[in-house]
Design an enzyme around this catalytic site. Structure first.
Site, short mmCIF file in Angstrom:
data_model
loop_
_atom_site.label_atom_id
_atom_site.label_comp_id
_atom_site.label_asym_id
_atom_site.label_seq_id
_atom_site.Cartn_x
_atom_site.Cartn_y
_atom_site.Cartn_z
N GLU A 27 0.85 -1.19 0.00
CA GLU A 27 0.00 0.00 0.00
C GLU A 27 0.88 1.24 0.00
O GLU A 27 2.01 1.21 0.53
CB GLU A 27 -0.89 -0.02 1.26
CG GLU A 27 -1.78 1.21 1.40
CD GLU A 27 -2.88 1.04 2.45
OE1 GLU A 27 -2.90 0.02 3.14
OE2 GLU A 27 -3.71 1.96 2.54
N ASN A 72 -6.75 1.55 2.81
CA ASN A 72 -7.46 2.80 3.08
C ASN A 72 -7.04 3.90 2.11
O ASN A 72 -7.82 4.77 1.75
CB ASN A 72 -7.19 3.25 4.51
CG ASN A 72 -7.73 2.26 5.54
OD1 ASN A 72 -8.60 1.45 5.24
ND2 ASN A 72 -7.20 2.32 6.75
N ASN A 172 -12.26 -0.58 -0.75
CA ASN A 172 -11.61 -1.17 0.43
C ASN A 172 -12.39 -0.85 1.70
O ASN A 172 -12.75 0.31 1.92
CB ASN A 172 -10.19 -0.59 0.57
CG ASN A 172 -9.46 -1.13 1.79
OD1 ASN A 172 -9.11 -2.31 1.83
ND2 ASN A 172 -9.27 -0.28 2.80
N GLU A 173 -12.69 -1.87 2.47
CA GLU A 173 -13.30 -1.73 3.81
C GLU A 173 -14.37 -0.64 3.85
O GLU A 173 -14.30 0.29 4.66
CB GLU A 173 -12.21 -1.45 4.86
CG GLU A 173 -11.24 -2.59 5.01
CD GLU A 173 -10.30 -2.47 6.20
OE1 GLU A 173 -10.18 -1.37 6.77
OE2 GLU A 173 -9.66 -3.49 6.54
N TYR A 244 -6.86 -9.14 11.46
CA TYR A 244 -5.56 -8.98 12.14
C TYR A 244 -5.74 -9.41 13.60
O TYR A 244 -6.80 -9.18 14.19
CB TYR A 244 -5.13 -7.51 12.13
CG TYR A 244 -4.90 -6.93 10.75
CD1 TYR A 244 -3.68 -7.11 10.10
CD2 TYR A 244 -5.89 -6.19 10.12
CE1 TYR A 244 -3.46 -6.57 8.84
CE2 TYR A 244 -5.68 -5.64 8.85
CZ TYR A 244 -4.47 -5.83 8.21
OH TYR A 244 -4.24 -5.30 6.97
N GLU A 292 -6.50 -9.25 3.44
CA GLU A 292 -5.63 -8.66 4.48
C GLU A 292 -5.65 -9.58 5.67
O GLU A 292 -6.72 -9.82 6.25
CB GLU A 292 -6.12 -7.27 4.89
CG GLU A 292 -5.88 -6.20 3.84
CD GLU A 292 -6.21 -4.80 4.33
OE1 GLU A 292 -6.04 -4.52 5.54
OE2 GLU A 292 -6.65 -3.99 3.50
N GLN A 352 1.35 -6.60 5.41
CA GLN A 352 1.64 -6.31 4.02
C GLN A 352 2.98 -6.95 3.68
O GLN A 352 3.38 -7.89 4.38
CB GLN A 352 1.62 -4.81 3.81
CG GLN A 352 0.25 -4.19 4.12
CD GLN A 352 0.10 -2.73 3.70
OE1 GLN A 352 0.90 -2.16 3.00
NE2 GLN A 352 -0.99 -2.10 4.16
O1 AHR Z 1 -3.10 -2.90 6.04
C1 AHR Z 1 -3.28 -1.72 6.75
C2 AHR Z 1 -4.71 -1.20 6.68
O2 AHR Z 1 -5.54 -2.09 7.38
C3 AHR Z 1 -5.33 -1.13 5.31
O3 AHR Z 1 -5.05 0.05 4.66
C4 AHR Z 1 -6.79 -1.21 5.63
O4 AHR Z 1 -7.52 -1.79 4.58
C5 AHR Z 1 -6.86 -1.99 6.90
O5 AHR Z 1 -7.65 -1.37 7.85
#
Ligand code: AHR
Length: 501
Positions: A27, A72, A172-173, A244, A292, A352
């Protein structure tokens, strides 16, 4: 000694493994791009400014697909800013990460970098502040051969051949209030449907990923998937999942049990896809893109002070998690969970790849090294190809603060085309070794195998630039006595045997 038993058979197959489950993510955030993959003037930089030391580590992982440019970041991004002569590209405020984006690296440069890395690009379009029009234009720019405004502009900008990007993320999200242009499930479903439609009208070979809810922890989770898929099911191919985990309270057994949640998350989203399929009397199946996933928590506090020190800076040291050994165990467990769901998870991107919550770290002007989590990913990606076998696994179980009946040993198994059987197994017990009984009689006589172990006596051990091999797997010939293999306490194991010898 803890006990577990694993029965495998080459006829018990979950699914062929889609190689894209070993994908990753870059990113425009922190130092992923600037001083990560790209650092003109670095001693290892090539003519385009790409660090060769980083490329070498990336190639080691055999990453089939890299998601780009966000995250994001993409929800405020004008892709047109990132093409054409570098000196004309605008500097913009990136509201997602409160930094300044120089656009020095853009679509052409990233496509070149991905080719050098041996990866395909998975490109995300902005459905936050923009919509279907900008989305179809970038597909035309990237994939149309020529003779139109956007495709000729690409040619003029130096790329005679199309980039031929086959996989696209529809934003995204989009349920996150932190997202520029966040939406309700219905609003998003409508715009995703219209974007997917026109993008596929430009190039009908592409596949698209609709945004699922940003996490299981979101209030919107579940209802979001059901409602938005109701609007776009026919035109999308995958739904995204993001997850995560962290260990902020230093409760390692509970942390290592987090994949119970990941497994439930995957199964729930697959069920919702199938519920919408049923409701619509559809034949097509929508699959999952876990685009992710990782451990993310170490850097949270530091990020706040970085922003106070350098508001709107570039190449800030954001999200720089320094991963320890227990993080590598969880990443291994997450890979096992992905493999066990290979029938529905067709794409997965470790988030990432470089510097930003990443397996690869760099120092500006200095070295590049593999973090602890690099190793399970490398081993799964290079060895875990072919078929994902159904592991009939029985294990002693423990309870943790948030989970009950957590298997002490978790495992996945793959069978590659050359007949190599690979078992990935984690012993979650932090103190006791585990005796894993392997019942492989369906494979006939086995050749001499190997057993690679990733272990460190200190679960908080890390790799650094000066000690890059502190946490690293060690391989020995496989020792199997009466079908029993010993898995050391707190270990990630890769057991390989050649079947049918
Ligand atoms: O990977 C970091 C961030 O985590 C990304 O930009 C977003 O999609 C997620 O909240």
């Amino acid at each position: 000694m803890r006990k577990a038993k694993l029965i495998l058979d080459k006829d018990y197959v979950i699914s062929p493994i889609d190689p894209r489950i070993y994908g990753s993510f870059i990113e425009h955030l922190g130092r992923a791009v600037y001083t990560g993959i790209y650092e003109p003037g670095h001693p290892t930089a090539d003519a385009q400014g790409f660090r060769q030391d980083v490329l070498e580590l990336v190639r080691g992982l055999k990453v089939p697909v890299v998601r780009y440019p966000g995250g994001n970041f993409v929800s405020g991004f004008h892709w047109e800013d990132s093409v054409g002569p570098k000196e004309n590209r605008p500097r913009r405020l990136d509201l997602a990460w409160k930094t300044t984006e120089t656009n020095e690296v853009g679509l052409h440069e990233f496509a070149d970098w991905a080719k050098k890395a041996g990866s395909e690009v998975m490109y995300a379009v902005n459905l936050g502040t923009r919509g279907p029009d900008a989305a179809r234009n970038v597909v035309e720019y990237a994939n149309h051969p020529g003779g139109t405004y956007w495709s000729d502009l690409r040619r003029k900008n130096g790329a005679a051949d199309p980039f031929d990007i086959r996989l696209w993320c529809l934003g995204n999200e989009m349920d996150g209030p932190w997202q520029m242009g966040s939406k309700t499930a219905f609003e998003y479903g409508r715009v995703a449907n219209e974007a997917a439609k026109v993008m596929k009208w430009v190039d009908d070979r592409i596949e698209v990923v609709a945004c699922g809810s940003s996490s299981t922890t979101m209030k919107t989770f579940g209802e979001w998937e059901y409602t938005m898929l109701g609007e776009c099911y026919e035109n999308v191919d995958y739904v995204s999942l993001h997850r995560y985990y962290g260990n902020p309270h230093n409760d390692t057994p509970d942390f290592l049990a987090s994949t119970m949640d990941l497994d439930a998350f995957i199964r729930t989203v697959a069920s919702i896809c199938d519920a919408v399929k049923g409701r619509k009397h559809a034949k097509k199946q929508v699959n999952l893109s876990l685009d992710e996933w990782n451990v993310w928590y170490h850097s949270n506090q530091e990020d706040q002070s970085i922003y106070r020190r350098d508001p709107w800076g570039t190449a800030l040291h954001l999200l720089e998690d320094h991963y320890n050994f227990e993080d590598a165990l969880l990443v291994g467990l997450m890979l096992i969970t992905i493999l066990k769901n290979a029938d529905r998870v067709k794409i997965a991107c470790l988030a990432q790849l470089v510097n930003v919550i990443a397996p690869i770290m760099t120092r500006e002007g200095g070295g590049a090294w593999a973090q602890t989590i690099y190793w399970p990913l490398l081993q799964a990606s290079t060895l875990g190809r072919g078929l994902s076998l159904r592991p009939l696994l029985t294990s002693e179980k423990d309870d943790t603060s948030h989970y009950t009946d957590v298997p002490v040993v978790d495992a996945a198994a793959t069978l590659s085309e050359d007949g190599s059987l690979t078992i990935f197994a984690v012993n979650r017990d932090l103190k006791e070794d585990a005796a894993l009984t392997l019942d492989l009689r369906a494979f006939g006589p086995l050749g001499q195998g190997t057993h690679s172990v990733l272990h460190h006596d200190d679960v908080k051990a890390v790799n650094t630039e000066s000690a890059p091999n502190n946490v690293r797997p060690a391989e020995t010939p496989l020792v199997m006595e009466d079908g029993v293999v010993r898995l050391p306490a707190a270990s990630w194991n890769v057991i390989r045997v050649k079947a049918g010898e």
